[in-house]
Scaffold this motif. Sequence first.
Motif, PDB file in Angstrom:
ATOM      1  N   LYS A  18       6.094  14.234 -10.272  1.00 18.86           N
ATOM      2  CA  LYS A  18       5.128  14.584 -10.745  1.00 18.86           C
ATOM      3  C   LYS A  18       5.194  16.113  -9.824  1.00 18.86           C
ATOM      4  O   LYS A  18       5.374  16.022  -8.718  1.00 18.86           O
ATOM      5  CB  LYS A  18       3.903  13.320 -10.108  1.00 18.86           C
ATOM      6  CG  LYS A  18       3.239  13.354  -7.945  1.00 18.86           C
ATOM      7  CD  LYS A  18       2.396  12.437  -8.181  1.00 18.86           C
ATOM      8  CE  LYS A  18       2.717  12.475  -7.011  1.00 18.86           C
ATOM      9  NZ  LYS A  18       1.590  11.647  -6.563  1.00 18.86           N
ATOM     10  N   PRO A  19       3.690  17.378 -10.443  1.00 13.89           N
ATOM     11  CA  PRO A  19       3.444  17.027 -11.347  1.00 13.89           C
ATOM     12  C   PRO A  19       4.236  17.315 -12.906  1.00 13.89           C
ATOM     13  O   PRO A  19       5.085  17.397 -12.253  1.00 13.89           O
ATOM     14  CB  PRO A  19       2.639  18.378 -11.925  1.00 13.89           C
ATOM     15  CG  PRO A  19       3.579  18.942 -10.760  1.00 13.89           C
ATOM     16  CD  PRO A  19       4.321  18.120  -9.805  1.00 13.89           C
ATOM     17  N   TYR A  20       4.335  15.836 -13.955  1.00 11.90           N
ATOM     18  CA  TYR A  20       5.344  16.254 -14.817  1.00 11.90           C
ATOM     19  C   TYR A  20       4.299  16.841 -16.066  1.00 11.90           C
ATOM     20  O   TYR A  20       3.021  16.814 -15.924  1.00 11.90           O
ATOM     21  CB  TYR A  20       6.053  15.041 -15.022  1.00 11.90           C
ATOM     22  CG  TYR A  20       4.778  14.300 -15.264  1.00 11.90           C
ATOM     23  CD1 TYR A  20       4.206  13.549 -17.070  1.00 11.90           C
ATOM     24  CD2 TYR A  20       4.455  13.022 -14.141  1.00 11.90           C
ATOM     25  CE1 TYR A  20       3.841  12.664 -17.049  1.00 11.90           C
ATOM     26  CE2 TYR A  20       4.111  12.386 -14.547  1.00 11.90           C
ATOM     27  CZ  TYR A  20       3.056  11.537 -15.649  1.00 11.90           C
ATOM     28  OH  TYR A  20       2.312  10.071 -15.995  1.00 11.90           O
ATOM     29  N   ILE A  21       4.774  17.657 -16.986  1.00 11.02           N
ATOM     30  CA  ILE A  21       3.902  17.598 -18.005  1.00 11.02           C
ATOM     31  C   ILE A  21       4.385  17.055 -19.361  1.00 11.02           C
ATOM     32  O   ILE A  21       5.428  16.464 -20.058  1.00 11.02           O
ATOM     33  CB  ILE A  21       4.777  19.283 -18.928  1.00 11.02           C
ATOM     34  CG1 ILE A  21       4.632  20.731 -17.841  1.00 11.02           C
ATOM     35  CG2 ILE A  21       4.186  19.519 -20.279  1.00 11.02           C
ATOM     36  CD1 ILE A  21       4.895  20.959 -17.726  1.00 11.02           C
ATOM     37  N   VAL A  22       2.892  16.312 -20.056  1.00  8.76           N
ATOM     38  CA  VAL A  22       2.967  16.211 -21.400  1.00  8.76           C
ATOM     39  C   VAL A  22       1.922  16.863 -22.418  1.00  8.76           C
ATOM     40  O   VAL A  22       1.779  17.651 -22.087  1.00  8.76           O
ATOM     41  CB  VAL A  22       1.727  14.439 -20.817  1.00  8.76           C
ATOM     42  CG1 VAL A  22       1.937  13.723 -22.670  1.00  8.76           C
ATOM     43  CG2 VAL A  22       2.673  13.685 -20.389  1.00  8.76           C
ATOM     44  N   THR A  51       4.052  12.549 -29.313  1.00  2.00           N
ATOM     45  CA  THR A  51       4.055  13.045 -27.577  1.00  2.00           C
ATOM     46  C   THR A  51       4.695  12.931 -27.233  1.00  2.00           C
ATOM     47  O   THR A  51       5.722  11.841 -27.025  1.00  2.00           O
ATOM     48  CB  THR A  51       2.588  11.531 -27.362  1.00  2.00           C
ATOM     49  OG1 THR A  51       1.777  11.384 -28.279  1.00  2.00           O
ATOM     50  CG2 THR A  51       2.335  11.860 -26.017  1.00  2.00           C
ATOM     51  N   SER A  52       5.309  13.884 -25.919  1.00  5.95           N
ATOM     52  CA  SER A  52       6.887  13.469 -25.519  1.00  5.95           C
ATOM     53  C   SER A  52       6.424  14.364 -24.106  1.00  5.95           C
ATOM     54  O   SER A  52       5.570  15.389 -23.287  1.00  5.95           O
ATOM     55  CB  SER A  52       7.727  14.455 -26.241  1.00  5.95           C
ATOM     56  OG  SER A  52       8.306  14.666 -25.474  1.00  5.95           O
ATOM     57  N   MET A  66       3.544  27.404 -27.617  1.00  8.72           N
ATOM     58  CA  MET A  66       5.340  27.670 -27.092  1.00  8.72           C
ATOM     59  C   MET A  66       5.980  26.758 -27.995  1.00  8.72           C
ATOM     60  O   MET A  66       6.276  25.031 -28.355  1.00  8.72           O
ATOM     61  CB  MET A  66       5.336  26.954 -26.077  1.00  8.72           C
ATOM     62  CG  MET A  66       6.756  27.810 -25.118  1.00  8.72           C
ATOM     63  SD  MET A  66       6.272  27.268 -23.873  1.00  8.72           S
ATOM     64  CE  MET A  66       6.992  25.832 -23.477  1.00  8.72           C
ATOM     65  N   ARG A  67       7.338  27.058 -28.369  1.00  7.43           N
ATOM     66  CA  ARG A  67       8.604  26.586 -29.621  1.00  7.43           C
ATOM     67  C   ARG A  67       9.179  25.839 -28.351  1.00  7.43           C
ATOM     68  O   ARG A  67       9.642  26.321 -26.652  1.00  7.43           O
ATOM     69  CB  ARG A  67       9.258  27.813 -29.738  1.00  7.43           C
ATOM     70  CG  ARG A  67       8.503  28.811 -30.520  1.00  7.43           C
ATOM     71  CD  ARG A  67       9.067  27.970 -32.262  1.00  7.43           C
ATOM     72  NE  ARG A  67       9.922  27.276 -32.903  1.00  7.43           N
ATOM     73  CZ  ARG A  67       9.887  26.231 -33.234  1.00  7.43           C
ATOM     74  NH1 ARG A  67       8.811  26.552 -34.235  1.00  7.43           N
ATOM     75  NH2 ARG A  67      10.929  26.152 -33.776  1.00  7.43           N
ATOM     76  N   VAL A  68       9.708  24.391 -28.993  1.00  7.69           N
ATOM     77  CA  VAL A  68      10.432  23.737 -28.631  1.00  7.69           C
ATOM     78  C   VAL A  68      11.283  22.556 -29.139  1.00  7.69           C
ATOM     79  O   VAL A  68      10.986  22.790 -30.193  1.00  7.69           O
ATOM     80  CB  VAL A  68       9.548  22.296 -27.234  1.00  7.69           C
ATOM     81  CG1 VAL A  68       8.651  23.323 -26.138  1.00  7.69           C
ATOM     82  CG2 VAL A  68       8.360  21.765 -28.478  1.00  7.69           C
ATOM     83  N   VAL A  69      12.127  22.319 -27.814  1.00 10.70           N
ATOM     84  CA  VAL A  69      13.314  21.944 -28.556  1.00 10.70           C
ATOM     85  C   VAL A  69      13.802  20.525 -27.970  1.00 10.70           C
ATOM     86  O   VAL A  69      13.227  20.001 -26.976  1.00 10.70           O
ATOM     87  CB  VAL A  69      14.698  22.601 -29.071  1.00 10.70           C
ATOM     88  CG1 VAL A  69      15.476  22.943 -27.787  1.00 10.70           C
ATOM     89  CG2 VAL A  69      15.390  21.785 -29.468  1.00 10.70           C
ATOM     90  N   LYS A  70      14.006  19.384 -28.718  1.00  9.41           N
ATOM     91  CA  LYS A  70      14.212  18.259 -28.451  1.00  9.41           C
ATOM     92  C   LYS A  70      15.609  17.906 -27.409  1.00  9.41           C
ATOM     93  O   LYS A  70      16.053  18.683 -27.416  1.00  9.41           O
ATOM     94  CB  LYS A  70      14.646  16.857 -29.180  1.00  9.41           C
ATOM     95  CG  LYS A  70      15.771  17.081 -29.486  1.00  9.41           C
ATOM     96  CD  LYS A  70      16.013  15.898 -30.677  1.00  9.41           C
ATOM     97  CE  LYS A  70      17.446  16.022 -31.574  1.00  9.41           C
ATOM     98  NZ  LYS A  70      17.701  14.927 -32.994  1.00  9.41           N
ATOM     99  N   THR A  71      15.819  16.625 -26.633  1.00 17.03           N
ATOM    100  CA  THR A  71      16.829  16.908 -25.533  1.00 17.03           C
ATOM    101  C   THR A  71      16.282  15.256 -24.924  1.00 17.03           C
ATOM    102  O   THR A  71      15.858  14.569 -25.103  1.00 17.03           O
ATOM    103  CB  THR A  71      16.271  17.833 -24.106  1.00 17.03           C
ATOM    104  OG1 THR A  71      18.103  17.037 -23.045  1.00 17.03           O
ATOM    105  CG2 THR A  71      15.396  17.618 -23.085  1.00 17.03           C
ATOM    106  N   LYS A 118      12.548  14.157 -24.195  1.00 16.22           N
ATOM    107  CA  LYS A 118      11.207  14.696 -24.065  1.00 16.22           C
ATOM    108  C   LYS A 118      12.110  16.687 -24.576  1.00 16.22           C
ATOM    109  O   LYS A 118      13.033  16.301 -25.217  1.00 16.22           O
ATOM    110  CB  LYS A 118      11.878  15.204 -22.690  1.00 16.22           C
ATOM    111  CG  LYS A 118      12.498  13.955 -21.627  1.00 16.22           C
ATOM    112  CD  LYS A 118      12.001  14.259 -19.865  1.00 16.22           C
ATOM    113  CE  LYS A 118      12.009  13.157 -19.381  1.00 16.22           C
ATOM    114  NZ  LYS A 118      11.311  13.215 -18.292  1.00 16.22           N
ATOM    115  N   PHE A 119      11.047  16.761 -24.430  1.00 10.33           N
ATOM    116  CA  PHE A 119      11.499  18.532 -24.609  1.00 10.33           C
ATOM    117  C   PHE A 119      11.740  19.640 -24.085  1.00 10.33           C
ATOM    118  O   PHE A 119      11.306  19.332 -22.341  1.00 10.33           O
ATOM    119  CB  PHE A 119      10.196  18.886 -25.970  1.00 10.33           C
ATOM    120  CG  PHE A 119      10.322  18.445 -27.325  1.00 10.33           C
ATOM    121  CD1 PHE A 119      10.361  18.944 -28.665  1.00 10.33           C
ATOM    122  CD2 PHE A 119       9.910  17.009 -26.703  1.00 10.33           C
ATOM    123  CE1 PHE A 119      10.641  17.978 -29.093  1.00 10.33           C
ATOM    124  CE2 PHE A 119       9.850  16.035 -28.329  1.00 10.33           C
ATOM    125  CZ  PHE A 119      10.633  16.859 -29.662  1.00 10.33           C
TER     126      PHE A 119
END
Lengths: 129, 387
Positions: A71-75, A87-88, A101-106, A124-125
Amino acid sequence: MIPRFWRKIKYRYDIVGSVCENCGTQFYPPRNFCPICRRKSKIKEQRFNGRGKVLSYTIVHDTPDEFKLNKPYIVALIELDDGPIITSQVVCDPQEIEVGMRVVKTFRKYFEDGEDGVIYYGTKFVPEK
Amino acid sequence: MERVAIIGVGQSEFGELWDKGFREIVLKAGIDALEDAGLEGKEIEAMYVGNMSGGRYLAQEHIAALIADYSGLSEMGVPSTRVEGADASGGLALRQAYLSVASGLHEIVIAAGAEKVTDVGSEMTTDIMASSADREWEGFVGATIPALYALMARMHFTKYGTTPEDLALISVKNHRNGALNPKAQFRREIKVEDVLKSPFVAEPLRLLDCAPLSDGAAAIILANEKVAREYTDSPVFIKACTQASDYLALQNREDITTMRAVKIAADMAYDQAGLKPEDIDVVELHDSFTIAELIAYEDLGFVEKGRGAELIREGITSLDGSLPANPSGGLKACGHAIGATGIRQAVEITYQLRGKAGKRQVEAEMGLSLNIGGTGATAVITIYEIG
């Protein structure tokens, strides 16, 4: 909890959902029954490429036990370029995240069952470079 | 269909009731309701109980039998049924009770709701509540219930320009009302600055945007019109009691600034009651989070989509406004005893329509309550009219 997680590994480690070939609707998590076509459903598994943009996000401060150390983490809700909404968690500086914002998986660890327990991994992204 | 009326209501105090067990708070609510109706108890033909998670809060299932036992109804063999729809469990119990009388099957029934949450710690509570969303695909990634409502709030901010201050005003209003309610958990007023300075739970939602999770129970007695007239001069008739479902996970919904289940249930309820949103005088809404009350203003048709903030900014939903919302203090200030909330809302509307709501009394003949499960996958709407 282990078999329950194990059954879903394929869909969590990568973004594998499904598509109804009758109406073209894509699903993540995968569904094997299309709510629109119902008995005419023609479901096929589909892998999504894992790039998209943030539709909405939250920075979580009050966490369940297993996420205490993060914590804190982003959902976020992320709209995939070639698919549905997922949802990630997004791994980045909380100051950095914004809608659009552009995001990519990891591939990342989510949590574990105590010190000696199973480790739960998933997608996650991260911000797209 | 028989007309159905509320002839008795009761509730326990809501809050952190350390010295009281589940059985005691349920009994308190039930006895109050029987007394209020002037019944002995033997007249009750069936019981419906709303309870979300006795299994995890108390490690006790078979809650309906337990309550029938402790309230003396098992002695007569009265059928007792628990219904579960997360924090809409109470609303579902009310609806099942309503249907059983409306159908003509029963003449007098009791609907109760109860939850005892403080026997487990707060992290456990967060986890139990998370089970009202999609455990596999939301809970797994750490999306708690506040986090999911935070996603809705952020979307509403982005799309419609709603602000944290707007949400704070809702919390302030509900605390102001709660201060007038002797059964409320928080009987003190707060200021906008207090809300905006309280710690974040899930940004942009802060502690004072979130309803507490409380111990509490509530009960109502329902009867058909003929029986109701024998017991009371001021029956509160249920004009409609509708329910709808939505996708469990937010990610599968088309628009998360709206709760489709609420809109569907509202359309049905207005249609059945032959009413329009502007005919409603007082509402009890499911403000588990401030954003939920604001979205409810819109989905119930009191204002256009995206303009919910106007109702709170202009004081329309204050006690002295034209549409008082949550005169009880709502979930925020009265307390949110999960499975009890849907019944507790009916208790408040009954007090309001009978003109027995004390210092928080508003002028009303027609009331509405909205009870939501989880993040909106279940919605129950009830419309009430004083007879």
